[in-house]
Every structure is written in C-alpha cells, then in structure tokens.
Design an enzyme around this catalytic site. Structure first.
Site: not given
Ligand code: ADP
Ligand code: ADP
Ligand code: ZN
Length: 213
Positions: A13, A88, A127, A160, A171
C-alpha cells in the site's frame, strides 16, 4: 481524486500510494506514519497509540477517526488524497463516508492490493522504512540505490519495531478479522479495483494507474 488503499500489512500500500500521489499531485496520507511521528515526538496521542501498535492491534476508532478527519480537512486535500492504512474498520469507513458526504464528495476508488499471507512474512522481514519521508524499501525486492539510505531524502533507513515475525502474524490476524470486510464495503459502493500485488512493484503501479483512468 480521492483514493483509499486496501490490503494486508505488507501488501504494498505504502509503496504504491507514494507513486499514485506523485502521479495525481495529491497528498499521501498514512495513518501509520502519523502515529509513528507522534510516538517519536512523545505526544499523548503517540503514547496511547504505541500500546496497541506494539501488540499488532488496531488503535481504537475513537482516537483514529478524529485524527484522520482533521487531516483531510487541511487545504492540501482540496483536490483529493491517497489514504494509506485508513480505513481499517467498518466504523472508520462509515465515518469517512459521512464526512465526505457532508461536502458533497465521496471516495472515487478503493484499490485492493492482493498478496497471499505466505508472502507477507518475507516482505516484512526485509522491509526498511524512511523515518523522515515515509519512503519504503525492501533489502532484496526493492532496494534503495545506496544501501540503507532513502533515495528520496537521504535519511538513514530503519527497521520498524512491529515488523518482527510474532507481531506480523498478529497484524495479519487483525487484518483478516477487522479490515478485510472493507473489500465488500467498497465493492457495494461500486468503487473497488483489485490488483495482483505479487507482480513487480512497477507492474502493480501500471495496473493501478490503468484502472484509475
Ligand atoms: P502497514 O503499512 O504494515 O499496514 P501501518 O504503518 O499502516 O502498517 O500501521 C501500523 C500500525 O498502526 C497498525 O498495525 C495499527 O496498530 C496502527 N494503525 C494504522 N492505521 C490505523 C487505523 N486506520 N486504525 C487503527 N490502527 C491503525
Ligand atoms: P504496506 O504499506 O501495505 O504495509 P509496503 O509498501 O510497506 O506495504 O511494502 C511492504 C514491503 O514489501 C516493503 O519492504 C516493500 O519494499 C516490499 N514490496 C512492496 N511492493 C512489492 C512488490 N510488488 N513485490 C515485492 N516486494 C514489494
Ligand atoms: Zn526519505
């Protein structure tokens, strides 16, 4: 153009939202980035949000909805925006719809980026994120030109805290329970576009821009 990005954590996203925002010259608004900026500045909102983010849970709607609606009331949103990470939950989507309706506006397109759960863990472990401009990279799938440095602004990239495997699994569970129903919500609104998120980032972008035209 008012655009919403849908998809699991790690679907791409943020990566695509940056490109879409550039193409249409509209702001990229990431609720995750806003929360992380608040955590960094140790605001009250940030401290509250952190409790939930660290667990892989959603920040409560009471906090999130007001924050987002106030952001899209800013002048730079007059010509539209790309929302990345909001809505969300169904109540978030309903609140957004109501607020836009009051101005005679609506979401023009909801882009759902589909990636199977099996691919998500790999994506998250590699990431790397820019804490300054929100740029997103991957050590192998989408590396920056210079290792560890943001192409766009030269800031040192970070990993992160919530991208560790245990939190990613939680998640994903949260996504399936609370966020996936939004696909049907926007399908019923007649604005849903679905793209295959397992292709190369440049191909995913092409598919999205093609669908938006
Ligand atoms: P990702 O890009 O991996 O999907 P985000 O940066 O969008 O992650 O979000 C990070 C975390 O911030 C989420 O796991 C959640 O705790 C919180 N968050 C972000 N957006 C929302 C939202 N709209 N509602 C509730 N919590 C949110
Ligand atoms: P989200 O905002 O949905 O959580 P990101 O845009 O942050 O997702 O992407 C998650 C990770 O996957 C990042 O490391 C990113 O560089 C990488 N990524 C994004 N798109 C692709 C793609 N099409 N193929 C492979 N990796 C990708
Ligand atoms: Zn940057």
């Amino acid at each position: 153009m008012k655009i919403v990005m849908l998809g699991a954590p790690g679907a791409g996203k943020g990566t695509q939202a940056v490109n879409i925002a550039k193409e249409y010259n509209i702001p990229h608004i990431s609720t995750g980035d806003i929360f992380r900026a608040n955590i960094k500045n140790q605001t009250e909102l940030g401290m509250k949000a952190k409790e939930y983010m660290d667990k892989g849970a959603l920040v409560p709607d009471e906090i999130t909805i007001g924050m987002l609606l106030s952001r899209i009331a800013d002048k730079d949103c007059d010509n539209g925006f790309v929302l990345d990470g909001f809505p969300r939950t169904i109540p978030q989507a309903e609140s957004l719809k109501k607020a836009l309706k009051e101005q005679g506006a609506k979401i023009d397109c909801a882009v759902d980026i589909e990636v199977p759960d099996e691919d998500i863990i790999n994506r998250m472990s590699g990431r790397r994120s820019c804490p300054n401009c929100g740029g997103t990279y991957h050590v192998t799938f989408n590396p920056p030109k210079q290792e560890g440095i943001c192409d766009a602004c030269g800031t040192e990239l970070v990993q992160r805290a919530d991208d560790k495997p245990e939190t990613v699994l939680q998640r994903l569970k949260t996504y399936h329970e609370q966020t996936q129903p939004l696909i049907e919500f926007y399908e019923n609104e007649g604005v849903l576009v679905t793209v295959d998120g397992t292709k190369k980032p440049s191909e995913v972008l092409e598919d999205i821009l093609g669908a938006l035209k």
